[in-house]
Enzyme design. Structure first.
Site, short mmCIF file in Angstrom:
data_model
loop_
_atom_site.label_atom_id
_atom_site.label_comp_id
_atom_site.label_asym_id
_atom_site.label_seq_id
_atom_site.Cartn_x
_atom_site.Cartn_y
_atom_site.Cartn_z
N LYS A 1 0.77 -1.28 0.18
CA LYS A 1 -0.14 -0.08 -0.08
C LYS A 1 0.85 1.41 -0.16
O LYS A 1 2.02 1.12 0.34
CB LYS A 1 -0.91 -0.11 1.08
N ARG B 1 0.64 -10.98 6.73
CA ARG B 1 0.38 -9.67 5.94
C ARG B 1 1.43 -8.68 6.50
O ARG B 1 1.29 -7.68 7.04
CB ARG B 1 -0.85 -8.84 6.13
N TYR C 1 18.90 30.30 7.58
CA TYR C 1 17.98 31.47 8.21
C TYR C 1 18.04 31.37 9.51
O TYR C 1 17.96 30.58 10.27
CB TYR C 1 16.58 31.12 7.75
N MET D 1 13.65 24.98 2.52
CA MET D 1 12.78 24.26 1.52
C MET D 1 13.79 23.37 0.74
O MET D 1 13.58 22.24 0.51
CB MET D 1 12.03 25.18 0.88
C1 LIG Z 1 -0.56 -1.79 6.75
C2 LIG Z 1 -1.44 -3.02 6.84
C3 LIG Z 1 -0.47 -4.14 7.44
C4 LIG Z 1 0.79 -4.26 7.38
O1 LIG Z 1 1.28 -3.83 8.72
P1 LIG Z 1 2.83 -3.73 8.85
O2 LIG Z 1 2.84 -3.10 10.31
O3 LIG Z 1 3.65 -2.69 8.17
O4 LIG Z 1 3.36 -4.99 8.96
C5 LIG Z 1 -1.16 -5.38 7.36
N1 LIG Z 1 -2.65 -5.44 7.42
C6 LIG Z 1 -3.29 -4.28 7.20
C7 LIG Z 1 -5.02 -4.49 7.25
C8 LIG Z 1 -2.97 -2.97 7.02
O5 LIG Z 1 -3.59 -1.94 6.92
#
Ligand SMILES: *Cc1c(COP(=O)(O)O)cnc(C)c1O
Length: 375
Positions: free
Chosen positions: A35, A221, A264, A312
């Protein structure tokens, strides 16, 4: 010609990290979370390297993110789990993208999209087990199950999975994790009572993948660990290698006399005659102004402290008495994974945040460059 500000992404590190995670997953399949454009590492390139290293599936937030992967020719299973009611579910269904569903209303709009395309939509139910963010609420869950059951019978929907997300995964002993595990298993059991047979169930992010084998189920995941950052820094790096290096090319090296102010507001006055180097990256590129005077870069074989305000487009570092050979054209590493390099976690600690936010920050003129083959 390299850009003057670069995020160098090491695809070999991505592949290595996926192999490390597969080892921890002990037979559970690995869904790599790409993502937010692969946590700002480039979703397509990370996905390819991860799949090459044995990841089985990909996870993203939105339909649009999933479609970008499909457009790049990636045909692995992709799940997207956070979409508005008016997202383009029809396009997701046609591209064989699995849709994470969090409400009855969402079941209905996915149903409509499926009927319109004439294809069965593949969904996973995201159940809220205590994070109280996205996910089907406990009160609505029975209605959702009844609706999904009817639509599965009609072949409008296929239920691929049931999943949930943890609130305290970075504290492996927190009892809230056990409560979420219990609620998750209850939710799966209730689905089965409704005659639904999910093909897989999953609950673990990076932290749980690395520390809670009792939560691995069919699939894990991981996100942040794929990019080589530890989800629980107190427990070490788990053998992961940071994939992102933020670096910039020194533009100018010059002498500054004792008593002269730099940048600055002259927040730093040279205490003695010294030599400073200009690094052409600033807050427009993701170098936070609030780091001014508080961070170091790796340059000319040593750590060099930033002096004066981050602007910047640029900031200065003091080379002091140890100028070495530093000259225009040399690379200053702002953070990375190499020996001696500042780490994204150093910035996170200075800024009272987590390294997830640090790797998501490079932007503006920072151009990505890939190294390694991902094999
Ligand atoms: C972002 C996310 C993950 C991964 O999380 P990490 O902490 O980066 O491993 C897994 N499942 C869901 C639903 C997420 O939104």
């Amino acid at each position: 010609m390299n850009a003057q500000v670069e995020t160098v992404i090491d695809l070999d590190a991505i592949a290595h990290n996926v192999r490390v995670l597969r080892g921890f997953a002990q037979g559970a399949a690995v869904m790599v979370v790409v993502k937010a454009d692969g946590y700002n590492h480039g979703a397509v390139q990370v996905a390819r390297a991860a799949l090459g290293a044995g990841a089985r599936e990909l996870g993203v937030t939105t339909v649009a993110e999933a479609l970008e992967l499909r457009a790049a020719g990636i045909d692995a299973p992709i799940l997207c789990w956070l979409n508005t009611i008016d997202a383009d579910y029809g396009a997701a269904i046609l591209a064989d993208v699995e849709i994470g569903v969090s409400s009855l209303e969402q079941v209905r709009v996915v149903e409509q999209a499926a009927r319109k395309t004439g294809r069965t939509a593949t969904i996973s139910l995201k159940v809220d087990t205590g994070l109280n963010r996205n996910g089907v609420s406990v009160t609505e869950y029975p209605q959702v199950l009844a609706a999904v059951r009817a639509l599965v019978d009609d072949r409008v929907l296929r239920l691929r999975g049931i999943f949930s997300h943890l609130a305290h995964a970075d504290e492996p002993g927190n009892p809230a994790i056990d409560r979420q595990r219990e609620r998750f298993l209850e939710a799966v059991a209730l689905a089965k009572e409704h005659g639904l047979q999910p093909e897989l169930i999953h609950l673990s992010n990076s932290a749980a993948t690395l520390t809670r084998p009792d939560l691995h189920f069919d699939l894990v995941r991981p996100g942040i660990a794929v990019y080589g950052l530890s989800p629980i820094p107190e427990l070490g790096d788990f053998g992961l290698r940071p994939a992102m290096t933020l670096q910039a090319e020194v533009t100018l090296v010059k002498r500054v006399a004792a008593g002269e102010g730099v940048s600055y507001g002259h927040r730093w006055i040279a205490p003695r005659d010294t030599t400073v180097a200009l690094v052409p990256a600033g807050y427009a590129d993701g170098v936070f102004r609030s780091l001014s005077g508080r961070f170091e870069v790796w340059l000319g074989g040593a750590l060099r402290r930033n002096v004066g305000r981050v602007c910047m487009d640029q900031f200065m570092v003091d080379l002091g008495d140890n100028v070495g050979n530093v000259r225009a054209g040399d690379r200053a590493v702002l953070f990375g994974g190499g020996a001696g390099h500042p780490h994204a976690l150093d910035w996170a600690r200075l800024l009272d945040t987590i390294d997830y936010e640090i790797v998501c920050s490079p932007r503006g003129r920072a151009v990505r460059r890939y190294v390694g083959t991902g094999r």
